[in-house]
Structures are given as C-alpha cells and as structure tokens.
Design a protein around this motif. Structure first.
Motif, PDB file in Angstrom:
ATOM      1  N   PHE A 128      38.043  26.474  44.674  1.00  0.00           N
ATOM      2  CA  PHE A 128      39.433  26.329  45.072  1.00  0.00           C
ATOM      3  C   PHE A 128      40.308  27.425  44.463  1.00  0.00           C
ATOM      4  N   ASN A 185      40.966  32.364  47.041  1.00  0.00           N
ATOM      5  CA  ASN A 185      41.758  31.378  47.793  1.00  0.00           C
ATOM      6  C   ASN A 185      43.245  31.651  47.544  1.00  0.00           C
ATOM      7  N   LYS A 236      45.956  30.772  49.086  1.00  0.00           N
ATOM      8  CA  LYS A 236      46.873  29.641  49.203  1.00  0.00           C
ATOM      9  C   LYS A 236      46.943  28.847  47.908  1.00  0.00           C
ATOM     10  N   ASN A 237      45.775  28.478  47.367  1.00  0.00           N
ATOM     11  CA  ASN A 237      45.753  27.674  46.146  1.00  0.00           C
ATOM     12  C   ASN A 237      46.271  28.453  44.939  1.00  0.00           C
ATOM     13  N   ILE A 267      49.929  28.341  45.062  1.00  0.00           N
ATOM     14  CA  ILE A 267      50.410  27.017  44.664  1.00  0.00           C
ATOM     15  C   ILE A 267      50.408  26.885  43.143  1.00  0.00           C
TER      16      ILE A 267
END
Length: 368
Positions: free
Chosen positions: A110, A114, A116-117, A120
C-alpha cells in the motif's frame, strides 16, 4: 549546557552530515553508472530516488541538531519557538522517510509505488504537524502523569513510520540474501523508536542513557543505509539486460525461458494449475509483442486490468520455485517486468525476443 548534551548535539550534527554526504555521493554515482537501467522503458524518467530521500532525511537531522545546539547555547531550549522548530524538523523528516519507502521495492504494497496512498499519508503528516503545533500553543510543555501531551501526535506518527521501515528493511535484506543484516535492521529501527520515547515520556531513563541511544541509533542507521546502497549496486549489476532475455510461449501453461546472466538457458517452465499466473504473463507477452509502445502496458491496481501487484510477484516466485534457482540467481520482479508509472507495468523483454505460438495467441484472444 551540560557536557553530555553538548557532546550529543555535536555528534548528532557531524554523524548525520557525514552520512548524508556519503549517501548523496553514492546515489549520484549509481545514477551515473546505471542510468540506462534506472530509466529503462520509462518515458517520464521516474527513477528510483529512495536513497536520495534517505540522505535528505539525514540532512534534516543536521538542521535539527544545529537547532538544538543553538537553543542550548542561547538558552531558549524551553521556549515555544524551539518546540515549533523541533516539530517542523520532525515533520519534514517523516515526509522524507515516507517518500523513500515509496521507492523501496519490498515495502508494504500500500506504500510501494502507490501515489494515492502516499499522498493520503502525506496529508495525514501535515495534519499531525498542525495538531502538534496547535497543542504547542495551547498546552506548551505541560506534562500530565509523566507524559508530554503535545508530543503524542508526532510520536504516534513516528511509531507508524518505524513500523513501515522495519518491514521494508527486513524484506529488502532478506530477499537480497543478507539475513543477518535483515535482523539487525529491525533492531536498529526499534532503537529509533526507543529514542523517541523520552520526548513524550519525560521521566523515562536519564539524560546520558537517552542521548547514548540516539547516537547509537543514528550511527547504526548510517551504516544500514550504506549497506542498502551497496546491495542496490549489486542488484543493478546483476540485473539482466533486456536484449539477453528470451521467452517462448509454447502451449497453455508452458514457456521456455533464457536468461544467460542468471544461468537460465532454454529452460522449460510448466505453470501447471497456476493458470492465472500464466494468463497474466501471456497477456504481458502479447501486449509487448504486438502492440504499439503506448499500448504495451497493463494497469495493475484495484479497478485495473490486474487487481493487485501480488499477482505479478507470484509469477516470478513460481518461476524461481520451478527452476530451483540459487539465492544468487533468483529472479526478481524487476528482471522481467518493469514499472513505467501511473500503476502501469510492461514486460521488460524486447519484442523480437518474444515468441508466441500463433494458435495459442488466437486461443487466448477468444478466451478474453
């Protein structure tokens, strides 16, 4: 300023500075020597910058050590301004560690590649910094039952990142055959976690022990990063060249693979019941062989054509198991499949070195 504190601050600065310079020098040397491998098939030049971000994190330690030295010398160590500076450096350091883990091949899925993560978690880091800053103004250095309340958010975030680092280092060194270093890396990251405890639990240990743990941790991390850089060089040096790899799709579940640098010469590999792995590999082969450059990739993510990177990893693991390759010759995912950005991957083999039985290709098209 006590002699212990002064010794710690000066040692902190010079150890971090020397470590950062060494890592930067190694990184740019690697970039120069292995540029073609690092940028291979990557139109947006998304090269591996993990080592660069680790060195930047150590440079942040240089600034934080200098800040602590100035605070003790000019006697504003207990001021709000000093605490804000400490929180700021901690936040920047956490961001650099996170960005470094983004590039580590064996970091948790993750995190690895990645975007996006990572974005975040970066936002979470910023929120934690804002919360810590707010608590600094409201609570200042208030201590409740031996706990400095304003340090709790940053401590929890640092604990999470230490957990990610422990997993990433352990997996990386284990897969590269450095088992003892893998175990030591977990111990070093644990010491990094322990070194943060006194910032929140103010009555824990004493000044000498806490400063000693910090020095040991930073020295050990420098050594660990240097071993990481060395293993990366070895990995790049042993990465097969695309023009030497040949693959033939002979029949359902059956391929013939040739990678001379790995000691693999015309080896037949039967995937047997592993039909999903074989179909994914065949799909990669057909895309690479017959499509235009922009259409040779497969999107690998939730909602993509392949749902998870695990499916790709299992292809390589199955080949290693069937061929019973030694630790030195074991294939890694990067050897056969390359990341080209935006969750897209493609086969690393040159189109002319991919042979696919015509009947097999036609049958695959009908089964889609």
């Amino acid at each position: 300023m006590s002699q212990v504190t002064q010794f710690h601050n000066l040692s902190h600065i010079f150890i971090s500075f020397i470590g950062a310079i060494l890592l930067l020098a190694i990184y740019y040397n690697i970039r120069k020597r292995f540029r073609s491998v690092l940028e291979e098939g990557n139109s947006i030049k998304r090269v591996d910058r993990g080592l660069l971000f680790f060195s930047c994190g150590m440079l942040v330690w240089v600034f934080s050590g200098t800040w602590a030295l100035l605070a003790n010398y000019f006697s504003f160590h207990d001021s709000l301004m000093y605490q804000i500076g400490v929180n700021m450096f901690s936040t920047i350091n956490n961001l650099f560690w996170l960005l470094a883990l983004y590039y580590m091949y064996y970091s948790p899925l993750f995190i690895y590649r990645n975007e996006k993560n990572v974005k975040i978690i970066s936002v979470i880091i910023a929120i934690v910094f804002g919360l810590t800053l707010l608590l600094s103004f409201v609570l200042r250095n208030e201590v409740y039952s031996g706990v400095k309340l304003m340090g709790i958010p940053d401590f929890l975030l640092t604990t999470f990142l230490c957990y990610l680092m422990a997993i990433s280092f352990y997996r990386t060194f284990m897969f590269r055959g450095l088992k003892l270093v893998a175990i030591l890396s977990v111990v070093i990251v644990f010491l990094l976690f322990v070194s943060q405890l006194s910032d929140v639990f103010v009555e824990l240990g004493n000044d000498f022990i806490n400063q000693l743990i910090r020095i040991i941790t930073k020295t050990s991390l420098v050594s660990l990063f240097l071993v990481l850089a060395t293993s990366w060089v070895i990995q790049l040096a042993h990465t097969p060249k695309p023009n030497e790899i040949k693959i033939k799709f002979l029949d359902w579940s059956l391929i013939e693979l040739t990678i001379p640098s790995k000691g693999i010469i015309n080896e037949k590999i039967d995937f047997g019941s592993k039909t999903t792995q074989y179909k994914n590999l065949l799909n990669f082969g057909i895309r690479r062989k017959f499509n235009h450059a922009a259409e040779q990739c497969i999107e690998v993510r939730y909602g993509g054509e392949i749902k998870s990177q695990t499916y790709i990893t299992r292809i390589i693991e199955n080949i290693n198991t069937i061929l019973e390759l030694s630790e030195e010759n074991r294939l890694e995912r990067k050897d056969l499949i390359t990341f080209v950005g935006d969750s897209k991957y493609r086969l690393r083999i040159l189109p002319e070195n991919i042979l696919i039985d015509e009947a097999l290709a036609a049958e695959f098209d009908k089964s889609k």
